[in-house]
Design an enzyme around this catalytic site. Structure first.
Site, short mmCIF file in Angstrom:
data_model
loop_
_atom_site.label_atom_id
_atom_site.label_comp_id
_atom_site.label_asym_id
_atom_site.label_seq_id
_atom_site.Cartn_x
_atom_site.Cartn_y
_atom_site.Cartn_z
N HIS A 1 -36.48 19.41 -22.54
CA HIS A 1 -35.43 20.45 -22.64
C HIS A 1 -35.72 21.44 -23.77
CE1 HIS A 1 -32.71 18.89 -19.54
NE2 HIS A 1 -33.16 17.70 -19.92
N THR A 2 -36.99 21.62 -24.06
CA THR A 2 -37.37 22.63 -25.05
C THR A 2 -37.94 23.88 -24.39
OG1 THR A 2 -39.46 21.45 -25.21
CG2 THR A 2 -37.86 21.04 -26.95
N ASP A 3 -38.47 23.75 -23.15
CA ASP A 3 -39.21 24.91 -22.59
C ASP A 3 -38.30 26.13 -22.39
OD1 ASP A 3 -37.92 23.75 -20.37
OD2 ASP A 3 -39.67 23.85 -19.05
N GLY B 1 -37.74 13.92 -5.90
CA GLY B 1 -36.44 13.61 -6.50
C GLY B 1 -36.46 12.53 -7.56
N GLY C 1 -38.34 13.10 -10.55
CA GLY C 1 -38.65 13.76 -11.82
C GLY C 1 -40.14 13.94 -12.08
N SER D 1 -41.88 16.38 -10.67
CA SER D 1 -42.17 17.79 -10.37
C SER D 1 -42.89 17.99 -9.06
CB SER D 1 -43.00 18.44 -11.47
OG SER D 1 -42.22 18.57 -12.60
N GLU E 1 -38.80 29.04 -7.87
CA GLU E 1 -37.82 27.96 -8.03
C GLU E 1 -36.47 28.50 -8.53
OE1 GLU E 1 -39.33 24.36 -8.77
OE2 GLU E 1 -37.43 23.41 -9.29
N ASP F 1 -43.06 22.68 -15.88
CA ASP F 1 -43.58 21.96 -14.71
C ASP F 1 -44.64 22.78 -13.99
OD1 ASP F 1 -41.61 20.23 -15.48
OD2 ASP F 1 -40.22 20.80 -13.89
N TYR G 1 -28.14 20.18 -15.66
CA TYR G 1 -29.24 20.94 -16.25
C TYR G 1 -28.78 22.36 -16.59
CZ TYR G 1 -33.98 22.76 -16.81
OH TYR G 1 -35.12 23.33 -17.30
#
Ligand code: GLA
Length: 360
Positions: free
Chosen positions: A29-31, A114, A116, A118, A152, A164, A213
């Site tokens: 959760h940094t990107d 589904g 995780g 990617s 996406e 990803d 998210y």
């Protein structure tokens, strides 16, 4: 590699390309906060094969993942989520000013969906690579990742960052990809000697992933407004977030501390340091970012308690799905067996996702 296309369309494809799944070792959760990440490619791939049609304006998509053919044109977003990724890639190529002829498209994937890993980024990058090969498009691997990300966010509805797609486009299985999501600069970082990556599925579906998210992203945006910065990457000292009200304090604290963890990991080449940082990352994802689940916490605890594991954490967005551990390479089979057996005794239904094929 061509058999699926030949069986579906009765002729050989004109272009075939593949892209791998990924698992993220550190930097979660940094990107989308312009931060630092450390994903590594998985051995499983998605393969996309293409062949031009002499007439019509339609695209026909077939895959072993679903029964009937999916037909669409460039004007209408397909209902089927799988088709939206491919549609999004075609639209991105058109938006970049290149023509795309009507096509038959076949997708074959070794990646479970589904959990995780990617699978969607692998599908997007493989589709764009196949289009690049077929149409001789002048686009490099970073551009492919950017177009894949937009496919996406704009057509599949998840406001994902670029990790990803960058991993699917630039990573390999022997090195992690140290990526600065702000500049898109990358450096390959070799896994510490004697260490190997284990990925286990917690067996729980990733519920709420899209809504949870997008909510975390909005919370980070609000934290930036309150801190008066353009992005959480601009916060240099963790003390600076402590005056924020909740939940922004904890969300921002996770992001700032996680960037520091990635920096420390790549500054060392030591498995014990990486492991410690992964354990700390999981604690922060659980307590500050609140994207873990009881099943992920249980599986991660079992991994962390194993003597041949350096460190473990959830991987990707969270809310269910997979965990990643860095283990003593020669004991990876033993770790997988012990931990999955203990998890089963506690009522969980996990499975091995990587290495693939499973160690003997
Ligand atoms: C998902 C997104 C990525 C990243 C991770 C969390 O995988 O697609 O962009 O934000 O979650 O690290």
């Amino acid at each position: 590699m061509n058999e699926g296309f030949v069986a579906a369309f009765g002729r050989p494809p004109e272009a075939v390309a593949q892209a791998p799944g990924r698992v993220n070792l550190l930097g979660e959760h940094t990107d989308y906060n312009d931060g630092l990440v450390l994903p590594i490619a998985l051995p499983q791939h998605t393969v996309v094969s293409l062949g031009r049609l002499s007439s019509g304006s339609d695209f026909t998509l077939r895959s072993d993942a679903f029964a009937g053919p999916l037909r669409f044109d460039v004007e209408r977003l397909p209902d089927e989520p799988f088709g939206r990724y491919v549609f999004g890639c075609i639209r991105e190529v058109l938006a970049a000013g290149h023509g795309v002829p009507p096509l038959d498209i076949h997708v074959a994937s070794e990646l479970p969906m589904g959990v995780g890993l990617s699978s969607s980024a692998a599908l997007e990058v493989a589709t764009l690579r196949a289009l690049r090969a077929l149409l001789a498009l002048p686009i490099d691997d970073v551009r492919i990742a950017q177009m894949a990300q937009r496919a996406e966010t704009d057509y599949a509805g998840v406001r994902c960052g670029i990790m990803d797609q960058m991993a699917a486009s630039l990573a390999d299985t022997g090195h992690a990809l140290f990526l600065d999501a702000r500049t898109l600069q990358t450096r390959l970082w070799a896994l510490p000697a004697g260490a190997a990556v284990l990925v286990l599925d917690s067996g729980t579906p990733r519920s709420l992933v899209a809504s949870g998210y997008n909510q975390r992203r909005s919370e980070c945006e609000e934290a930036c407004v309150r801190l008066g910065v353009a992005s959480l990457r601009d916060v240099e000292r963790i003390e600076d977030v402590e005056a924020l009200a909740e939940p922004w304090r904890r969300r921002a604290r996770h992001v700032v501390a996680e960037n520091a963890r990635v920096r420390r990991a790549v500054a060392s080449s030591d498995a014990a340091t990486l492991g410690e940082l992964m354990n700390a990352s999981h604690g922060s994802l659980r307590d500050d970012y609140e994207v873990s689940t009881p099943a992920l916490d249980q599986l991660v605890s079992l991994l962390q308690a194993h003597r041949a594991v350096h460190g473990a954490k959830l991987t990707g967005a969270g809310f269910g799905g997979a965990c990643v551990a860095v283990c003593v390479a020669e004991r990876i089979g033993e770790v997988a067996r012990d931990v999955l057996a203990d998890y089963r005794r506690l009522g969980g239904r996990g499975r091995l996702l990587a290495p693939s094929p499973p160690p003997g």
